[in-house]
Motif scaffolding. Structure first.
Motif, mmCIF file in Angstrom:
data_model
loop_
_atom_site.group_PDB
_atom_site.id
_atom_site.type_symbol
_atom_site.label_atom_id
_atom_site.label_comp_id
_atom_site.label_asym_id
_atom_site.label_seq_id
_atom_site.Cartn_x
_atom_site.Cartn_y
_atom_site.Cartn_z
ATOM 1 N N ALA A 222 1.096 -1.638 -0.045
ATOM 2 C CA ALA A 222 0.094 -0.014 -0.482
ATOM 3 C C ALA A 222 0.930 1.208 -0.163
ATOM 4 N N LYS A 223 1.763 1.251 1.008
ATOM 5 C CA LYS A 223 2.862 2.184 1.251
ATOM 6 C C LYS A 223 3.195 3.088 -0.579
ATOM 7 N N ILE A 224 4.053 1.643 -1.230
ATOM 8 C CA ILE A 224 4.628 1.093 -2.924
ATOM 9 C C ILE A 224 3.382 1.849 -3.572
ATOM 10 N N LYS A 225 2.751 1.758 -3.699
ATOM 11 C CA LYS A 225 1.125 2.128 -4.090
ATOM 12 C C LYS A 225 1.278 3.711 -4.409
ATOM 13 N N GLN A 226 0.972 4.288 -3.443
ATOM 14 C CA GLN A 226 0.528 5.485 -2.817
ATOM 15 C C GLN A 226 2.449 6.532 -2.857
ATOM 16 N N SER A 227 2.833 5.852 -3.673
ATOM 17 C CA SER A 227 4.700 6.578 -3.797
ATOM 18 C C SER A 227 4.456 6.672 -4.503
ATOM 19 N N GLY A 228 4.200 5.927 -5.855
ATOM 20 C CA GLY A 228 4.234 6.390 -6.929
ATOM 21 C C GLY A 228 5.032 5.565 -7.851
ATOM 22 N N ALA A 229 6.005 4.863 -7.207
ATOM 23 C CA ALA A 229 7.409 4.179 -7.336
ATOM 24 C C ALA A 229 6.721 3.490 -8.622
ATOM 25 N N ASP A 230 7.602 3.765 -9.650
ATOM 26 C CA ASP A 230 7.762 2.739 -10.842
ATOM 27 C C ASP A 230 8.533 1.528 -10.556
ATOM 28 N N SER A 231 8.725 1.197 -9.538
ATOM 29 C CA SER A 231 10.774 0.497 -9.206
ATOM 30 C C SER A 231 10.776 -0.073 -7.886
ATOM 31 N N VAL A 232 9.906 -0.671 -7.457
ATOM 32 C CA VAL A 232 11.437 -1.624 -5.958
ATOM 33 C C VAL A 232 12.567 -2.055 -6.755
#
Length: 412
Positions: A222-232
């Protein structure tokens, strides 16, 4: 008198020849110390089977003529349990140790062997590290008695960020890892590599979580999605990567790529399945479709065990030891360590070199992508129908990183 001299010389030559072949038929006990219980048990069990399988292969074909005997010991991923297991290994006559899961246990082995070898001349032990990747183990904490055959965290990140430099679609990165030395180092080297090679990339989030304790990664997703990241970027391994990628797929996180170190390990290919197609990348010293003898070994292992042989760094362990036994004409760890320093061999990923200055293996690295198996890349990972296909190969010099090791050698 002439007869006596001739007889003496003949005996001396025979004695010398006997010494030169002293290792022929000798049994070399190797203590394998890693988790066989707990959340990482599946990873450890697979690696133990791999070690036994490759030991049997080398027993049939090795140059030195030794017989490898593997003693499996469960350390429960604990440095304290590791120290106890090492004592048990010594009691059983093992003078060689293999370990790979967790840099904490690796450091416990290094410390214990340093003390043992200083206090017990003639009973020295040698540590072959096949996957504990904290760079400090061959830098500030380097040891003459420790040899690492895996690429360390910094080397893999050097290759990964070199690849990222040429990926213009990567603009926003989230860094997620396990809260221990390796995870912390992943964050450090990711930031350094991106700063130098892609200063335009924005780091939009960073998290460290407990090692082998998280069962639900949905809050992190959920935090990754909220951050707007395109890559992890993640150095997670074992259940910590499998559960992370499963949570991403369950949440429908389809527009984010995961750049990983251990997507090939037990359970992770199954967790990825079709939902991760094209969006999981991996950096490693090998991949599912290497070809050659190692591919035959992988296929034979799968036929016998119905699981993947995903840790071929263990093959490096036996290759180096076998060559060192033959060259040293001995299985004495003191003599073996001396000839293994600087050793070069042709291996499944090209020429490898055990760098003398820090005992860190120098080798090629690959970036791979999770995709459907094909005629070109046919290996079927965990019977998923998918495979890690190579997209970029880097020669050893690309990922070679400097060392600060001040090696203290015996009698120096």
């Amino acid at each position: 008198m002439k007869f006596f001299i001739k007889t003496t010389l003949t005996c001396a030559m025979l004695f010398s020849a006997t010494l030169s072949m002293a290792q022929q038929g000798e049994t070399v006990k190797i203590a394998w110390i890693d988790p066989l219980s707990g959340l990482m048990a599946a990873v450890g069990t697979n690696q133990f089977k791999t070690t036994q399988f490759l030991a049997e292969e080398f027993n049939k074909k090795n140059r030195s003529g030794v017989k490898f005997e593997i003693i499996g010991l469960d350390n429960k991923l604990s440095p304290q349990e590791t120290a106890s297991a090492l004592r048990s290994a010594q009691d059983q006559g093992a003078r060689y140790v293999m370990q790979g899961n967790g840099s904490g246990p690796a450091l416990a082995i290094i410390d214990a062997i340093e003390k043992n070898n200083a206090r017990n001349p003639g009973k020295e032990m040698l540590f072959m590290n096949y996957s504990a990747v904290d760079p400090d183990l061959t830098n500030s904490k380097c040891s003459y008695w420790h040899f690492r055959v895996e690429a360390d965290t910094s080397m893999k990140m050097e290759a990964l960020t070199t690849w990222m430099k040429d990926q213009p679609d990567i603009k926003k990165v989230y860094i997620l890892g396990q809260n221990y030395s390796h995870g912390v180092q992943v964050v450090k080297y990711a930031k350094e590599g991106l700063r130098l090679k892609r200063p335009d990339v924005q780091i939009v989030g960073e998290d460290l979580h407990p090692l082998a304790q998280v069962r639900d990664f949905s809050p992190y997703i959920a935090k990754i999605k909220q951050s707007g990241a395109d890559s992890v970027i993640t150095g997670n391994w074992g259940s910590d990567l499998s559960l992370l990628l499963k949570a991403a797929n369950d949440a429908g996180l389809n527009n984010v790529n995961f750049l990983t170190y251990y997507a090939y390990a037990t359970g992770t290919p199954t967790a990825m399945g079709s939902a991760s197609e094209g969006k999981v990348f991996n950096v490693a010293y090998a991949h599912h479709n290497m070809g050659g003898d190692i591919q035959k070994s992988m296929e034979e292992f799968k036929r016998k065990m119905n699981e993947d042989l995903y840790q071929p760094s263990i093959h490096h362990v036996f290759s180096l030891l076998d060559a060192a036994f033959a060259q040293a004409k001995s299985t004495d760890p003191v003599k073996v360590a001396a000839v293994m320093e600087g050793m070069k061999l042709k291996s499944f990923n090209g020429e490898i070199e055990m760098r003398k200055s820090d005992h860190q293996l120098q080798q090629s690295l690959y970036v791979t992508r999770w995709e459907k198996k094909s005629a070109k890349y046919p290996y079927d990972a965990e019977n998923s129908g998918y495979t890690l296909a190579p997209v970029k190969h880097y020669a050893p010099y690309v990922s070679s990183t400097p060392t600060s090791c001040q090696m203290k050698r015996p009698n120096s």
